[in-house]
Scaffold this motif. Structure first.
Motif, PDB file in Angstrom:
ATOM      1  N   LYS A 136      23.523  45.134 -51.214  1.00  0.00           N
ATOM      2  CA  LYS A 136      22.212  44.978 -50.462  1.00  0.00           C
ATOM      3  C   LYS A 136      21.015  45.664 -51.514  1.00  0.00           C
ATOM      4  O   LYS A 136      21.085  46.528 -51.954  1.00  0.00           O
ATOM      5  CB  LYS A 136      21.829  45.648 -49.164  1.00  0.00           C
ATOM      6  CG  LYS A 136      22.730  44.899 -48.090  1.00  0.00           C
ATOM      7  CD  LYS A 136      22.237  43.638 -47.456  1.00  0.00           C
ATOM      8  CE  LYS A 136      22.787  43.264 -46.074  1.00  0.00           C
ATOM      9  NZ  LYS A 136      22.096  42.067 -45.790  1.00  0.00           N
ATOM     10  N   THR A 137      20.062  44.767 -51.977  1.00  0.00           N
ATOM     11  CA  THR A 137      19.008  44.878 -52.615  1.00  0.00           C
ATOM     12  C   THR A 137      18.011  45.344 -52.070  1.00  0.00           C
ATOM     13  O   THR A 137      17.120  44.490 -51.484  1.00  0.00           O
ATOM     14  CB  THR A 137      18.802  43.764 -53.639  1.00  0.00           C
ATOM     15  OG1 THR A 137      18.657  42.382 -52.771  1.00  0.00           O
ATOM     16  CG2 THR A 137      20.077  43.296 -54.437  1.00  0.00           C
ATOM     17  N   LYS A 138      17.703  46.743 -51.547  1.00  0.00           N
ATOM     18  CA  LYS A 138      16.904  47.166 -50.636  1.00  0.00           C
ATOM     19  C   LYS A 138      15.327  46.521 -51.198  1.00  0.00           C
ATOM     20  O   LYS A 138      14.927  46.839 -52.294  1.00  0.00           O
ATOM     21  CB  LYS A 138      17.004  48.513 -50.573  1.00  0.00           C
ATOM     22  CG  LYS A 138      18.150  49.053 -49.867  1.00  0.00           C
ATOM     23  CD  LYS A 138      18.007  50.649 -49.814  1.00  0.00           C
ATOM     24  CE  LYS A 138      19.624  51.022 -49.088  1.00  0.00           C
ATOM     25  NZ  LYS A 138      19.638  52.414 -49.156  1.00  0.00           N
ATOM     26  N   LYS A 141      14.089  40.556 -52.150  1.00  0.00           N
ATOM     27  CA  LYS A 141      14.845  39.414 -51.856  1.00  0.00           C
ATOM     28  C   LYS A 141      14.545  38.356 -52.631  1.00  0.00           C
ATOM     29  O   LYS A 141      13.386  38.080 -53.038  1.00  0.00           O
ATOM     30  CB  LYS A 141      14.044  38.710 -50.400  1.00  0.00           C
ATOM     31  CG  LYS A 141      14.557  39.351 -49.241  1.00  0.00           C
ATOM     32  CD  LYS A 141      14.282  38.942 -47.858  1.00  0.00           C
ATOM     33  CE  LYS A 141      14.863  39.542 -46.767  1.00  0.00           C
ATOM     34  NZ  LYS A 141      14.949  38.659 -45.548  1.00  0.00           N
ATOM     35  N   ASP A 164      18.980  36.057 -51.621  1.00  0.00           N
ATOM     36  CA  ASP A 164      18.530  36.796 -50.424  1.00  0.00           C
ATOM     37  C   ASP A 164      18.405  38.254 -50.923  1.00  0.00           C
ATOM     38  O   ASP A 164      17.986  38.691 -51.670  1.00  0.00           O
ATOM     39  CB  ASP A 164      19.110  36.493 -49.156  1.00  0.00           C
ATOM     40  CG  ASP A 164      18.432  37.051 -48.115  1.00  0.00           C
ATOM     41  OD1 ASP A 164      17.266  37.377 -48.155  1.00  0.00           O
ATOM     42  OD2 ASP A 164      18.947  36.626 -46.926  1.00  0.00           O
ATOM     43  N   ASP A 165      19.029  39.115 -50.113  1.00  0.00           N
ATOM     44  CA  ASP A 165      19.090  40.730 -50.486  1.00  0.00           C
ATOM     45  C   ASP A 165      20.383  40.917 -50.842  1.00  0.00           C
ATOM     46  O   ASP A 165      20.736  42.051 -50.431  1.00  0.00           O
ATOM     47  CB  ASP A 165      18.435  41.493 -49.274  1.00  0.00           C
ATOM     48  CG  ASP A 165      19.050  41.340 -47.933  1.00  0.00           C
ATOM     49  OD1 ASP A 165      20.057  40.365 -47.815  1.00  0.00           O
ATOM     50  OD2 ASP A 165      18.883  41.926 -46.844  1.00  0.00           O
TER      51      ASP A 165
END
Length: 244
Positions: A136-138, A141, A164-165
């Motif tokens: 997950k890319t905090k 997005k 997306d994330d």
């Protein structure tokens, strides 16, 4: 005049039925990347989020995804490689994925001529399946789906699938070192130019290979070129001073 009028009418009619061109909803993209001596090409279509819920809904978890939009995503490379440590023959493949929350299956499929997923999925067409973590890319997005190469070195690179994330990294390794060694062995000879002897010596030095052999080659390069560049001599000095 009658014939001229008929021709004009036909031309007008043809123009009237000419196909109109509209922009694609998902943009088409092509990537070329060289990793060492291996040429990679990827062709795919890039969907946008468009205020939709992507993973788990638009792209269901646990199901085969075309890894893009429209036609299947295609990856080509001209030499055998390793993917996440597993061997894969050179060729052209469809790049399919099975997304899940914590990891994705990444599939290299032998049939590369499909609109989206094959009408009949054949396990026998799976050349290789590997699994990579989904990160997950905090706070970030990515609106448009992206495939890219990062951390490109002489013998390896990361293939990144991001949307997306979510980001998924697939580790690629090439056979650059062995290919170079085989090339030197088969092609370097007494008639080779000074530059080839220098490059061979420099490759050995850079990769900490047989120092004595590298010294022989750089001496040969200097002897062959009366106007040898200063970096020829600099390499010779490094080889004489450094021990590895």
């Amino acid at each position: 005049m009658k014939n001229t009028s008929t021709i004009l009418a036909l031309l007008v009619g043809t123009c009237a039925f000419a196909q109109m061109k509209f922009p694609a909803v998902s943009s088409h993209a092509e990537i070329e990347q060289k990793v060492g001596l291996t040429e990679f090409e990827i062709e795919y279509n890039r969907p946008n989020i468009n205020n939709r819920e992507v993973f788990g809904k638009l792209v269901p978890n646990g199901e085969v995804w075309r890894t893009g939009a429209n036609e299947n995503t295609v990856i080509k490379f001209d030499q055998p490689i390793k993917v996440n440590g597993k061997e894969l023959a050179a060729g052209e493949y469809s790049l399919y994925t099975i997304p899940n929350q914590k990891s994705w299956d990444v599939i290299f499929y032998k049939d590369a001529k499909n609109w989206g997923n094959p009408q009949e999925w054949k396990e026998s067409n799976i050349a290789l399946k590997v699994n990579s973590p989904a990160t997950k890319t905090k706070g970030v997005k990515l609106e448009t789906f992206e495939i890219r190469f990062t951390n490109v070195q002489q013998d390896k690179a990361d293939l990144v699938l991001a949307w997306d994330d979510v980001s998924v990294v697939v580790k690629l390794e090439t056979n650059t070192k062995q290919a170079v060694l085989d090339m030197i062995k088969s092609q370097l000879n007494e008639n080779s130019p000074a530059r080839d002897f220098y490059n061979s010596a420099n490759y050995y030095y850079t990769n900490k290979l047989d120092r004595a052999q590298a010294l022989k080659w750089i001496n040969k390069a200097i002897a062959k070129d009366a106007k040898a560049p200063s970096y020829f001599v600099e390499l010779k000095e490094k080889l004489e001073k450094e021990k590895y």
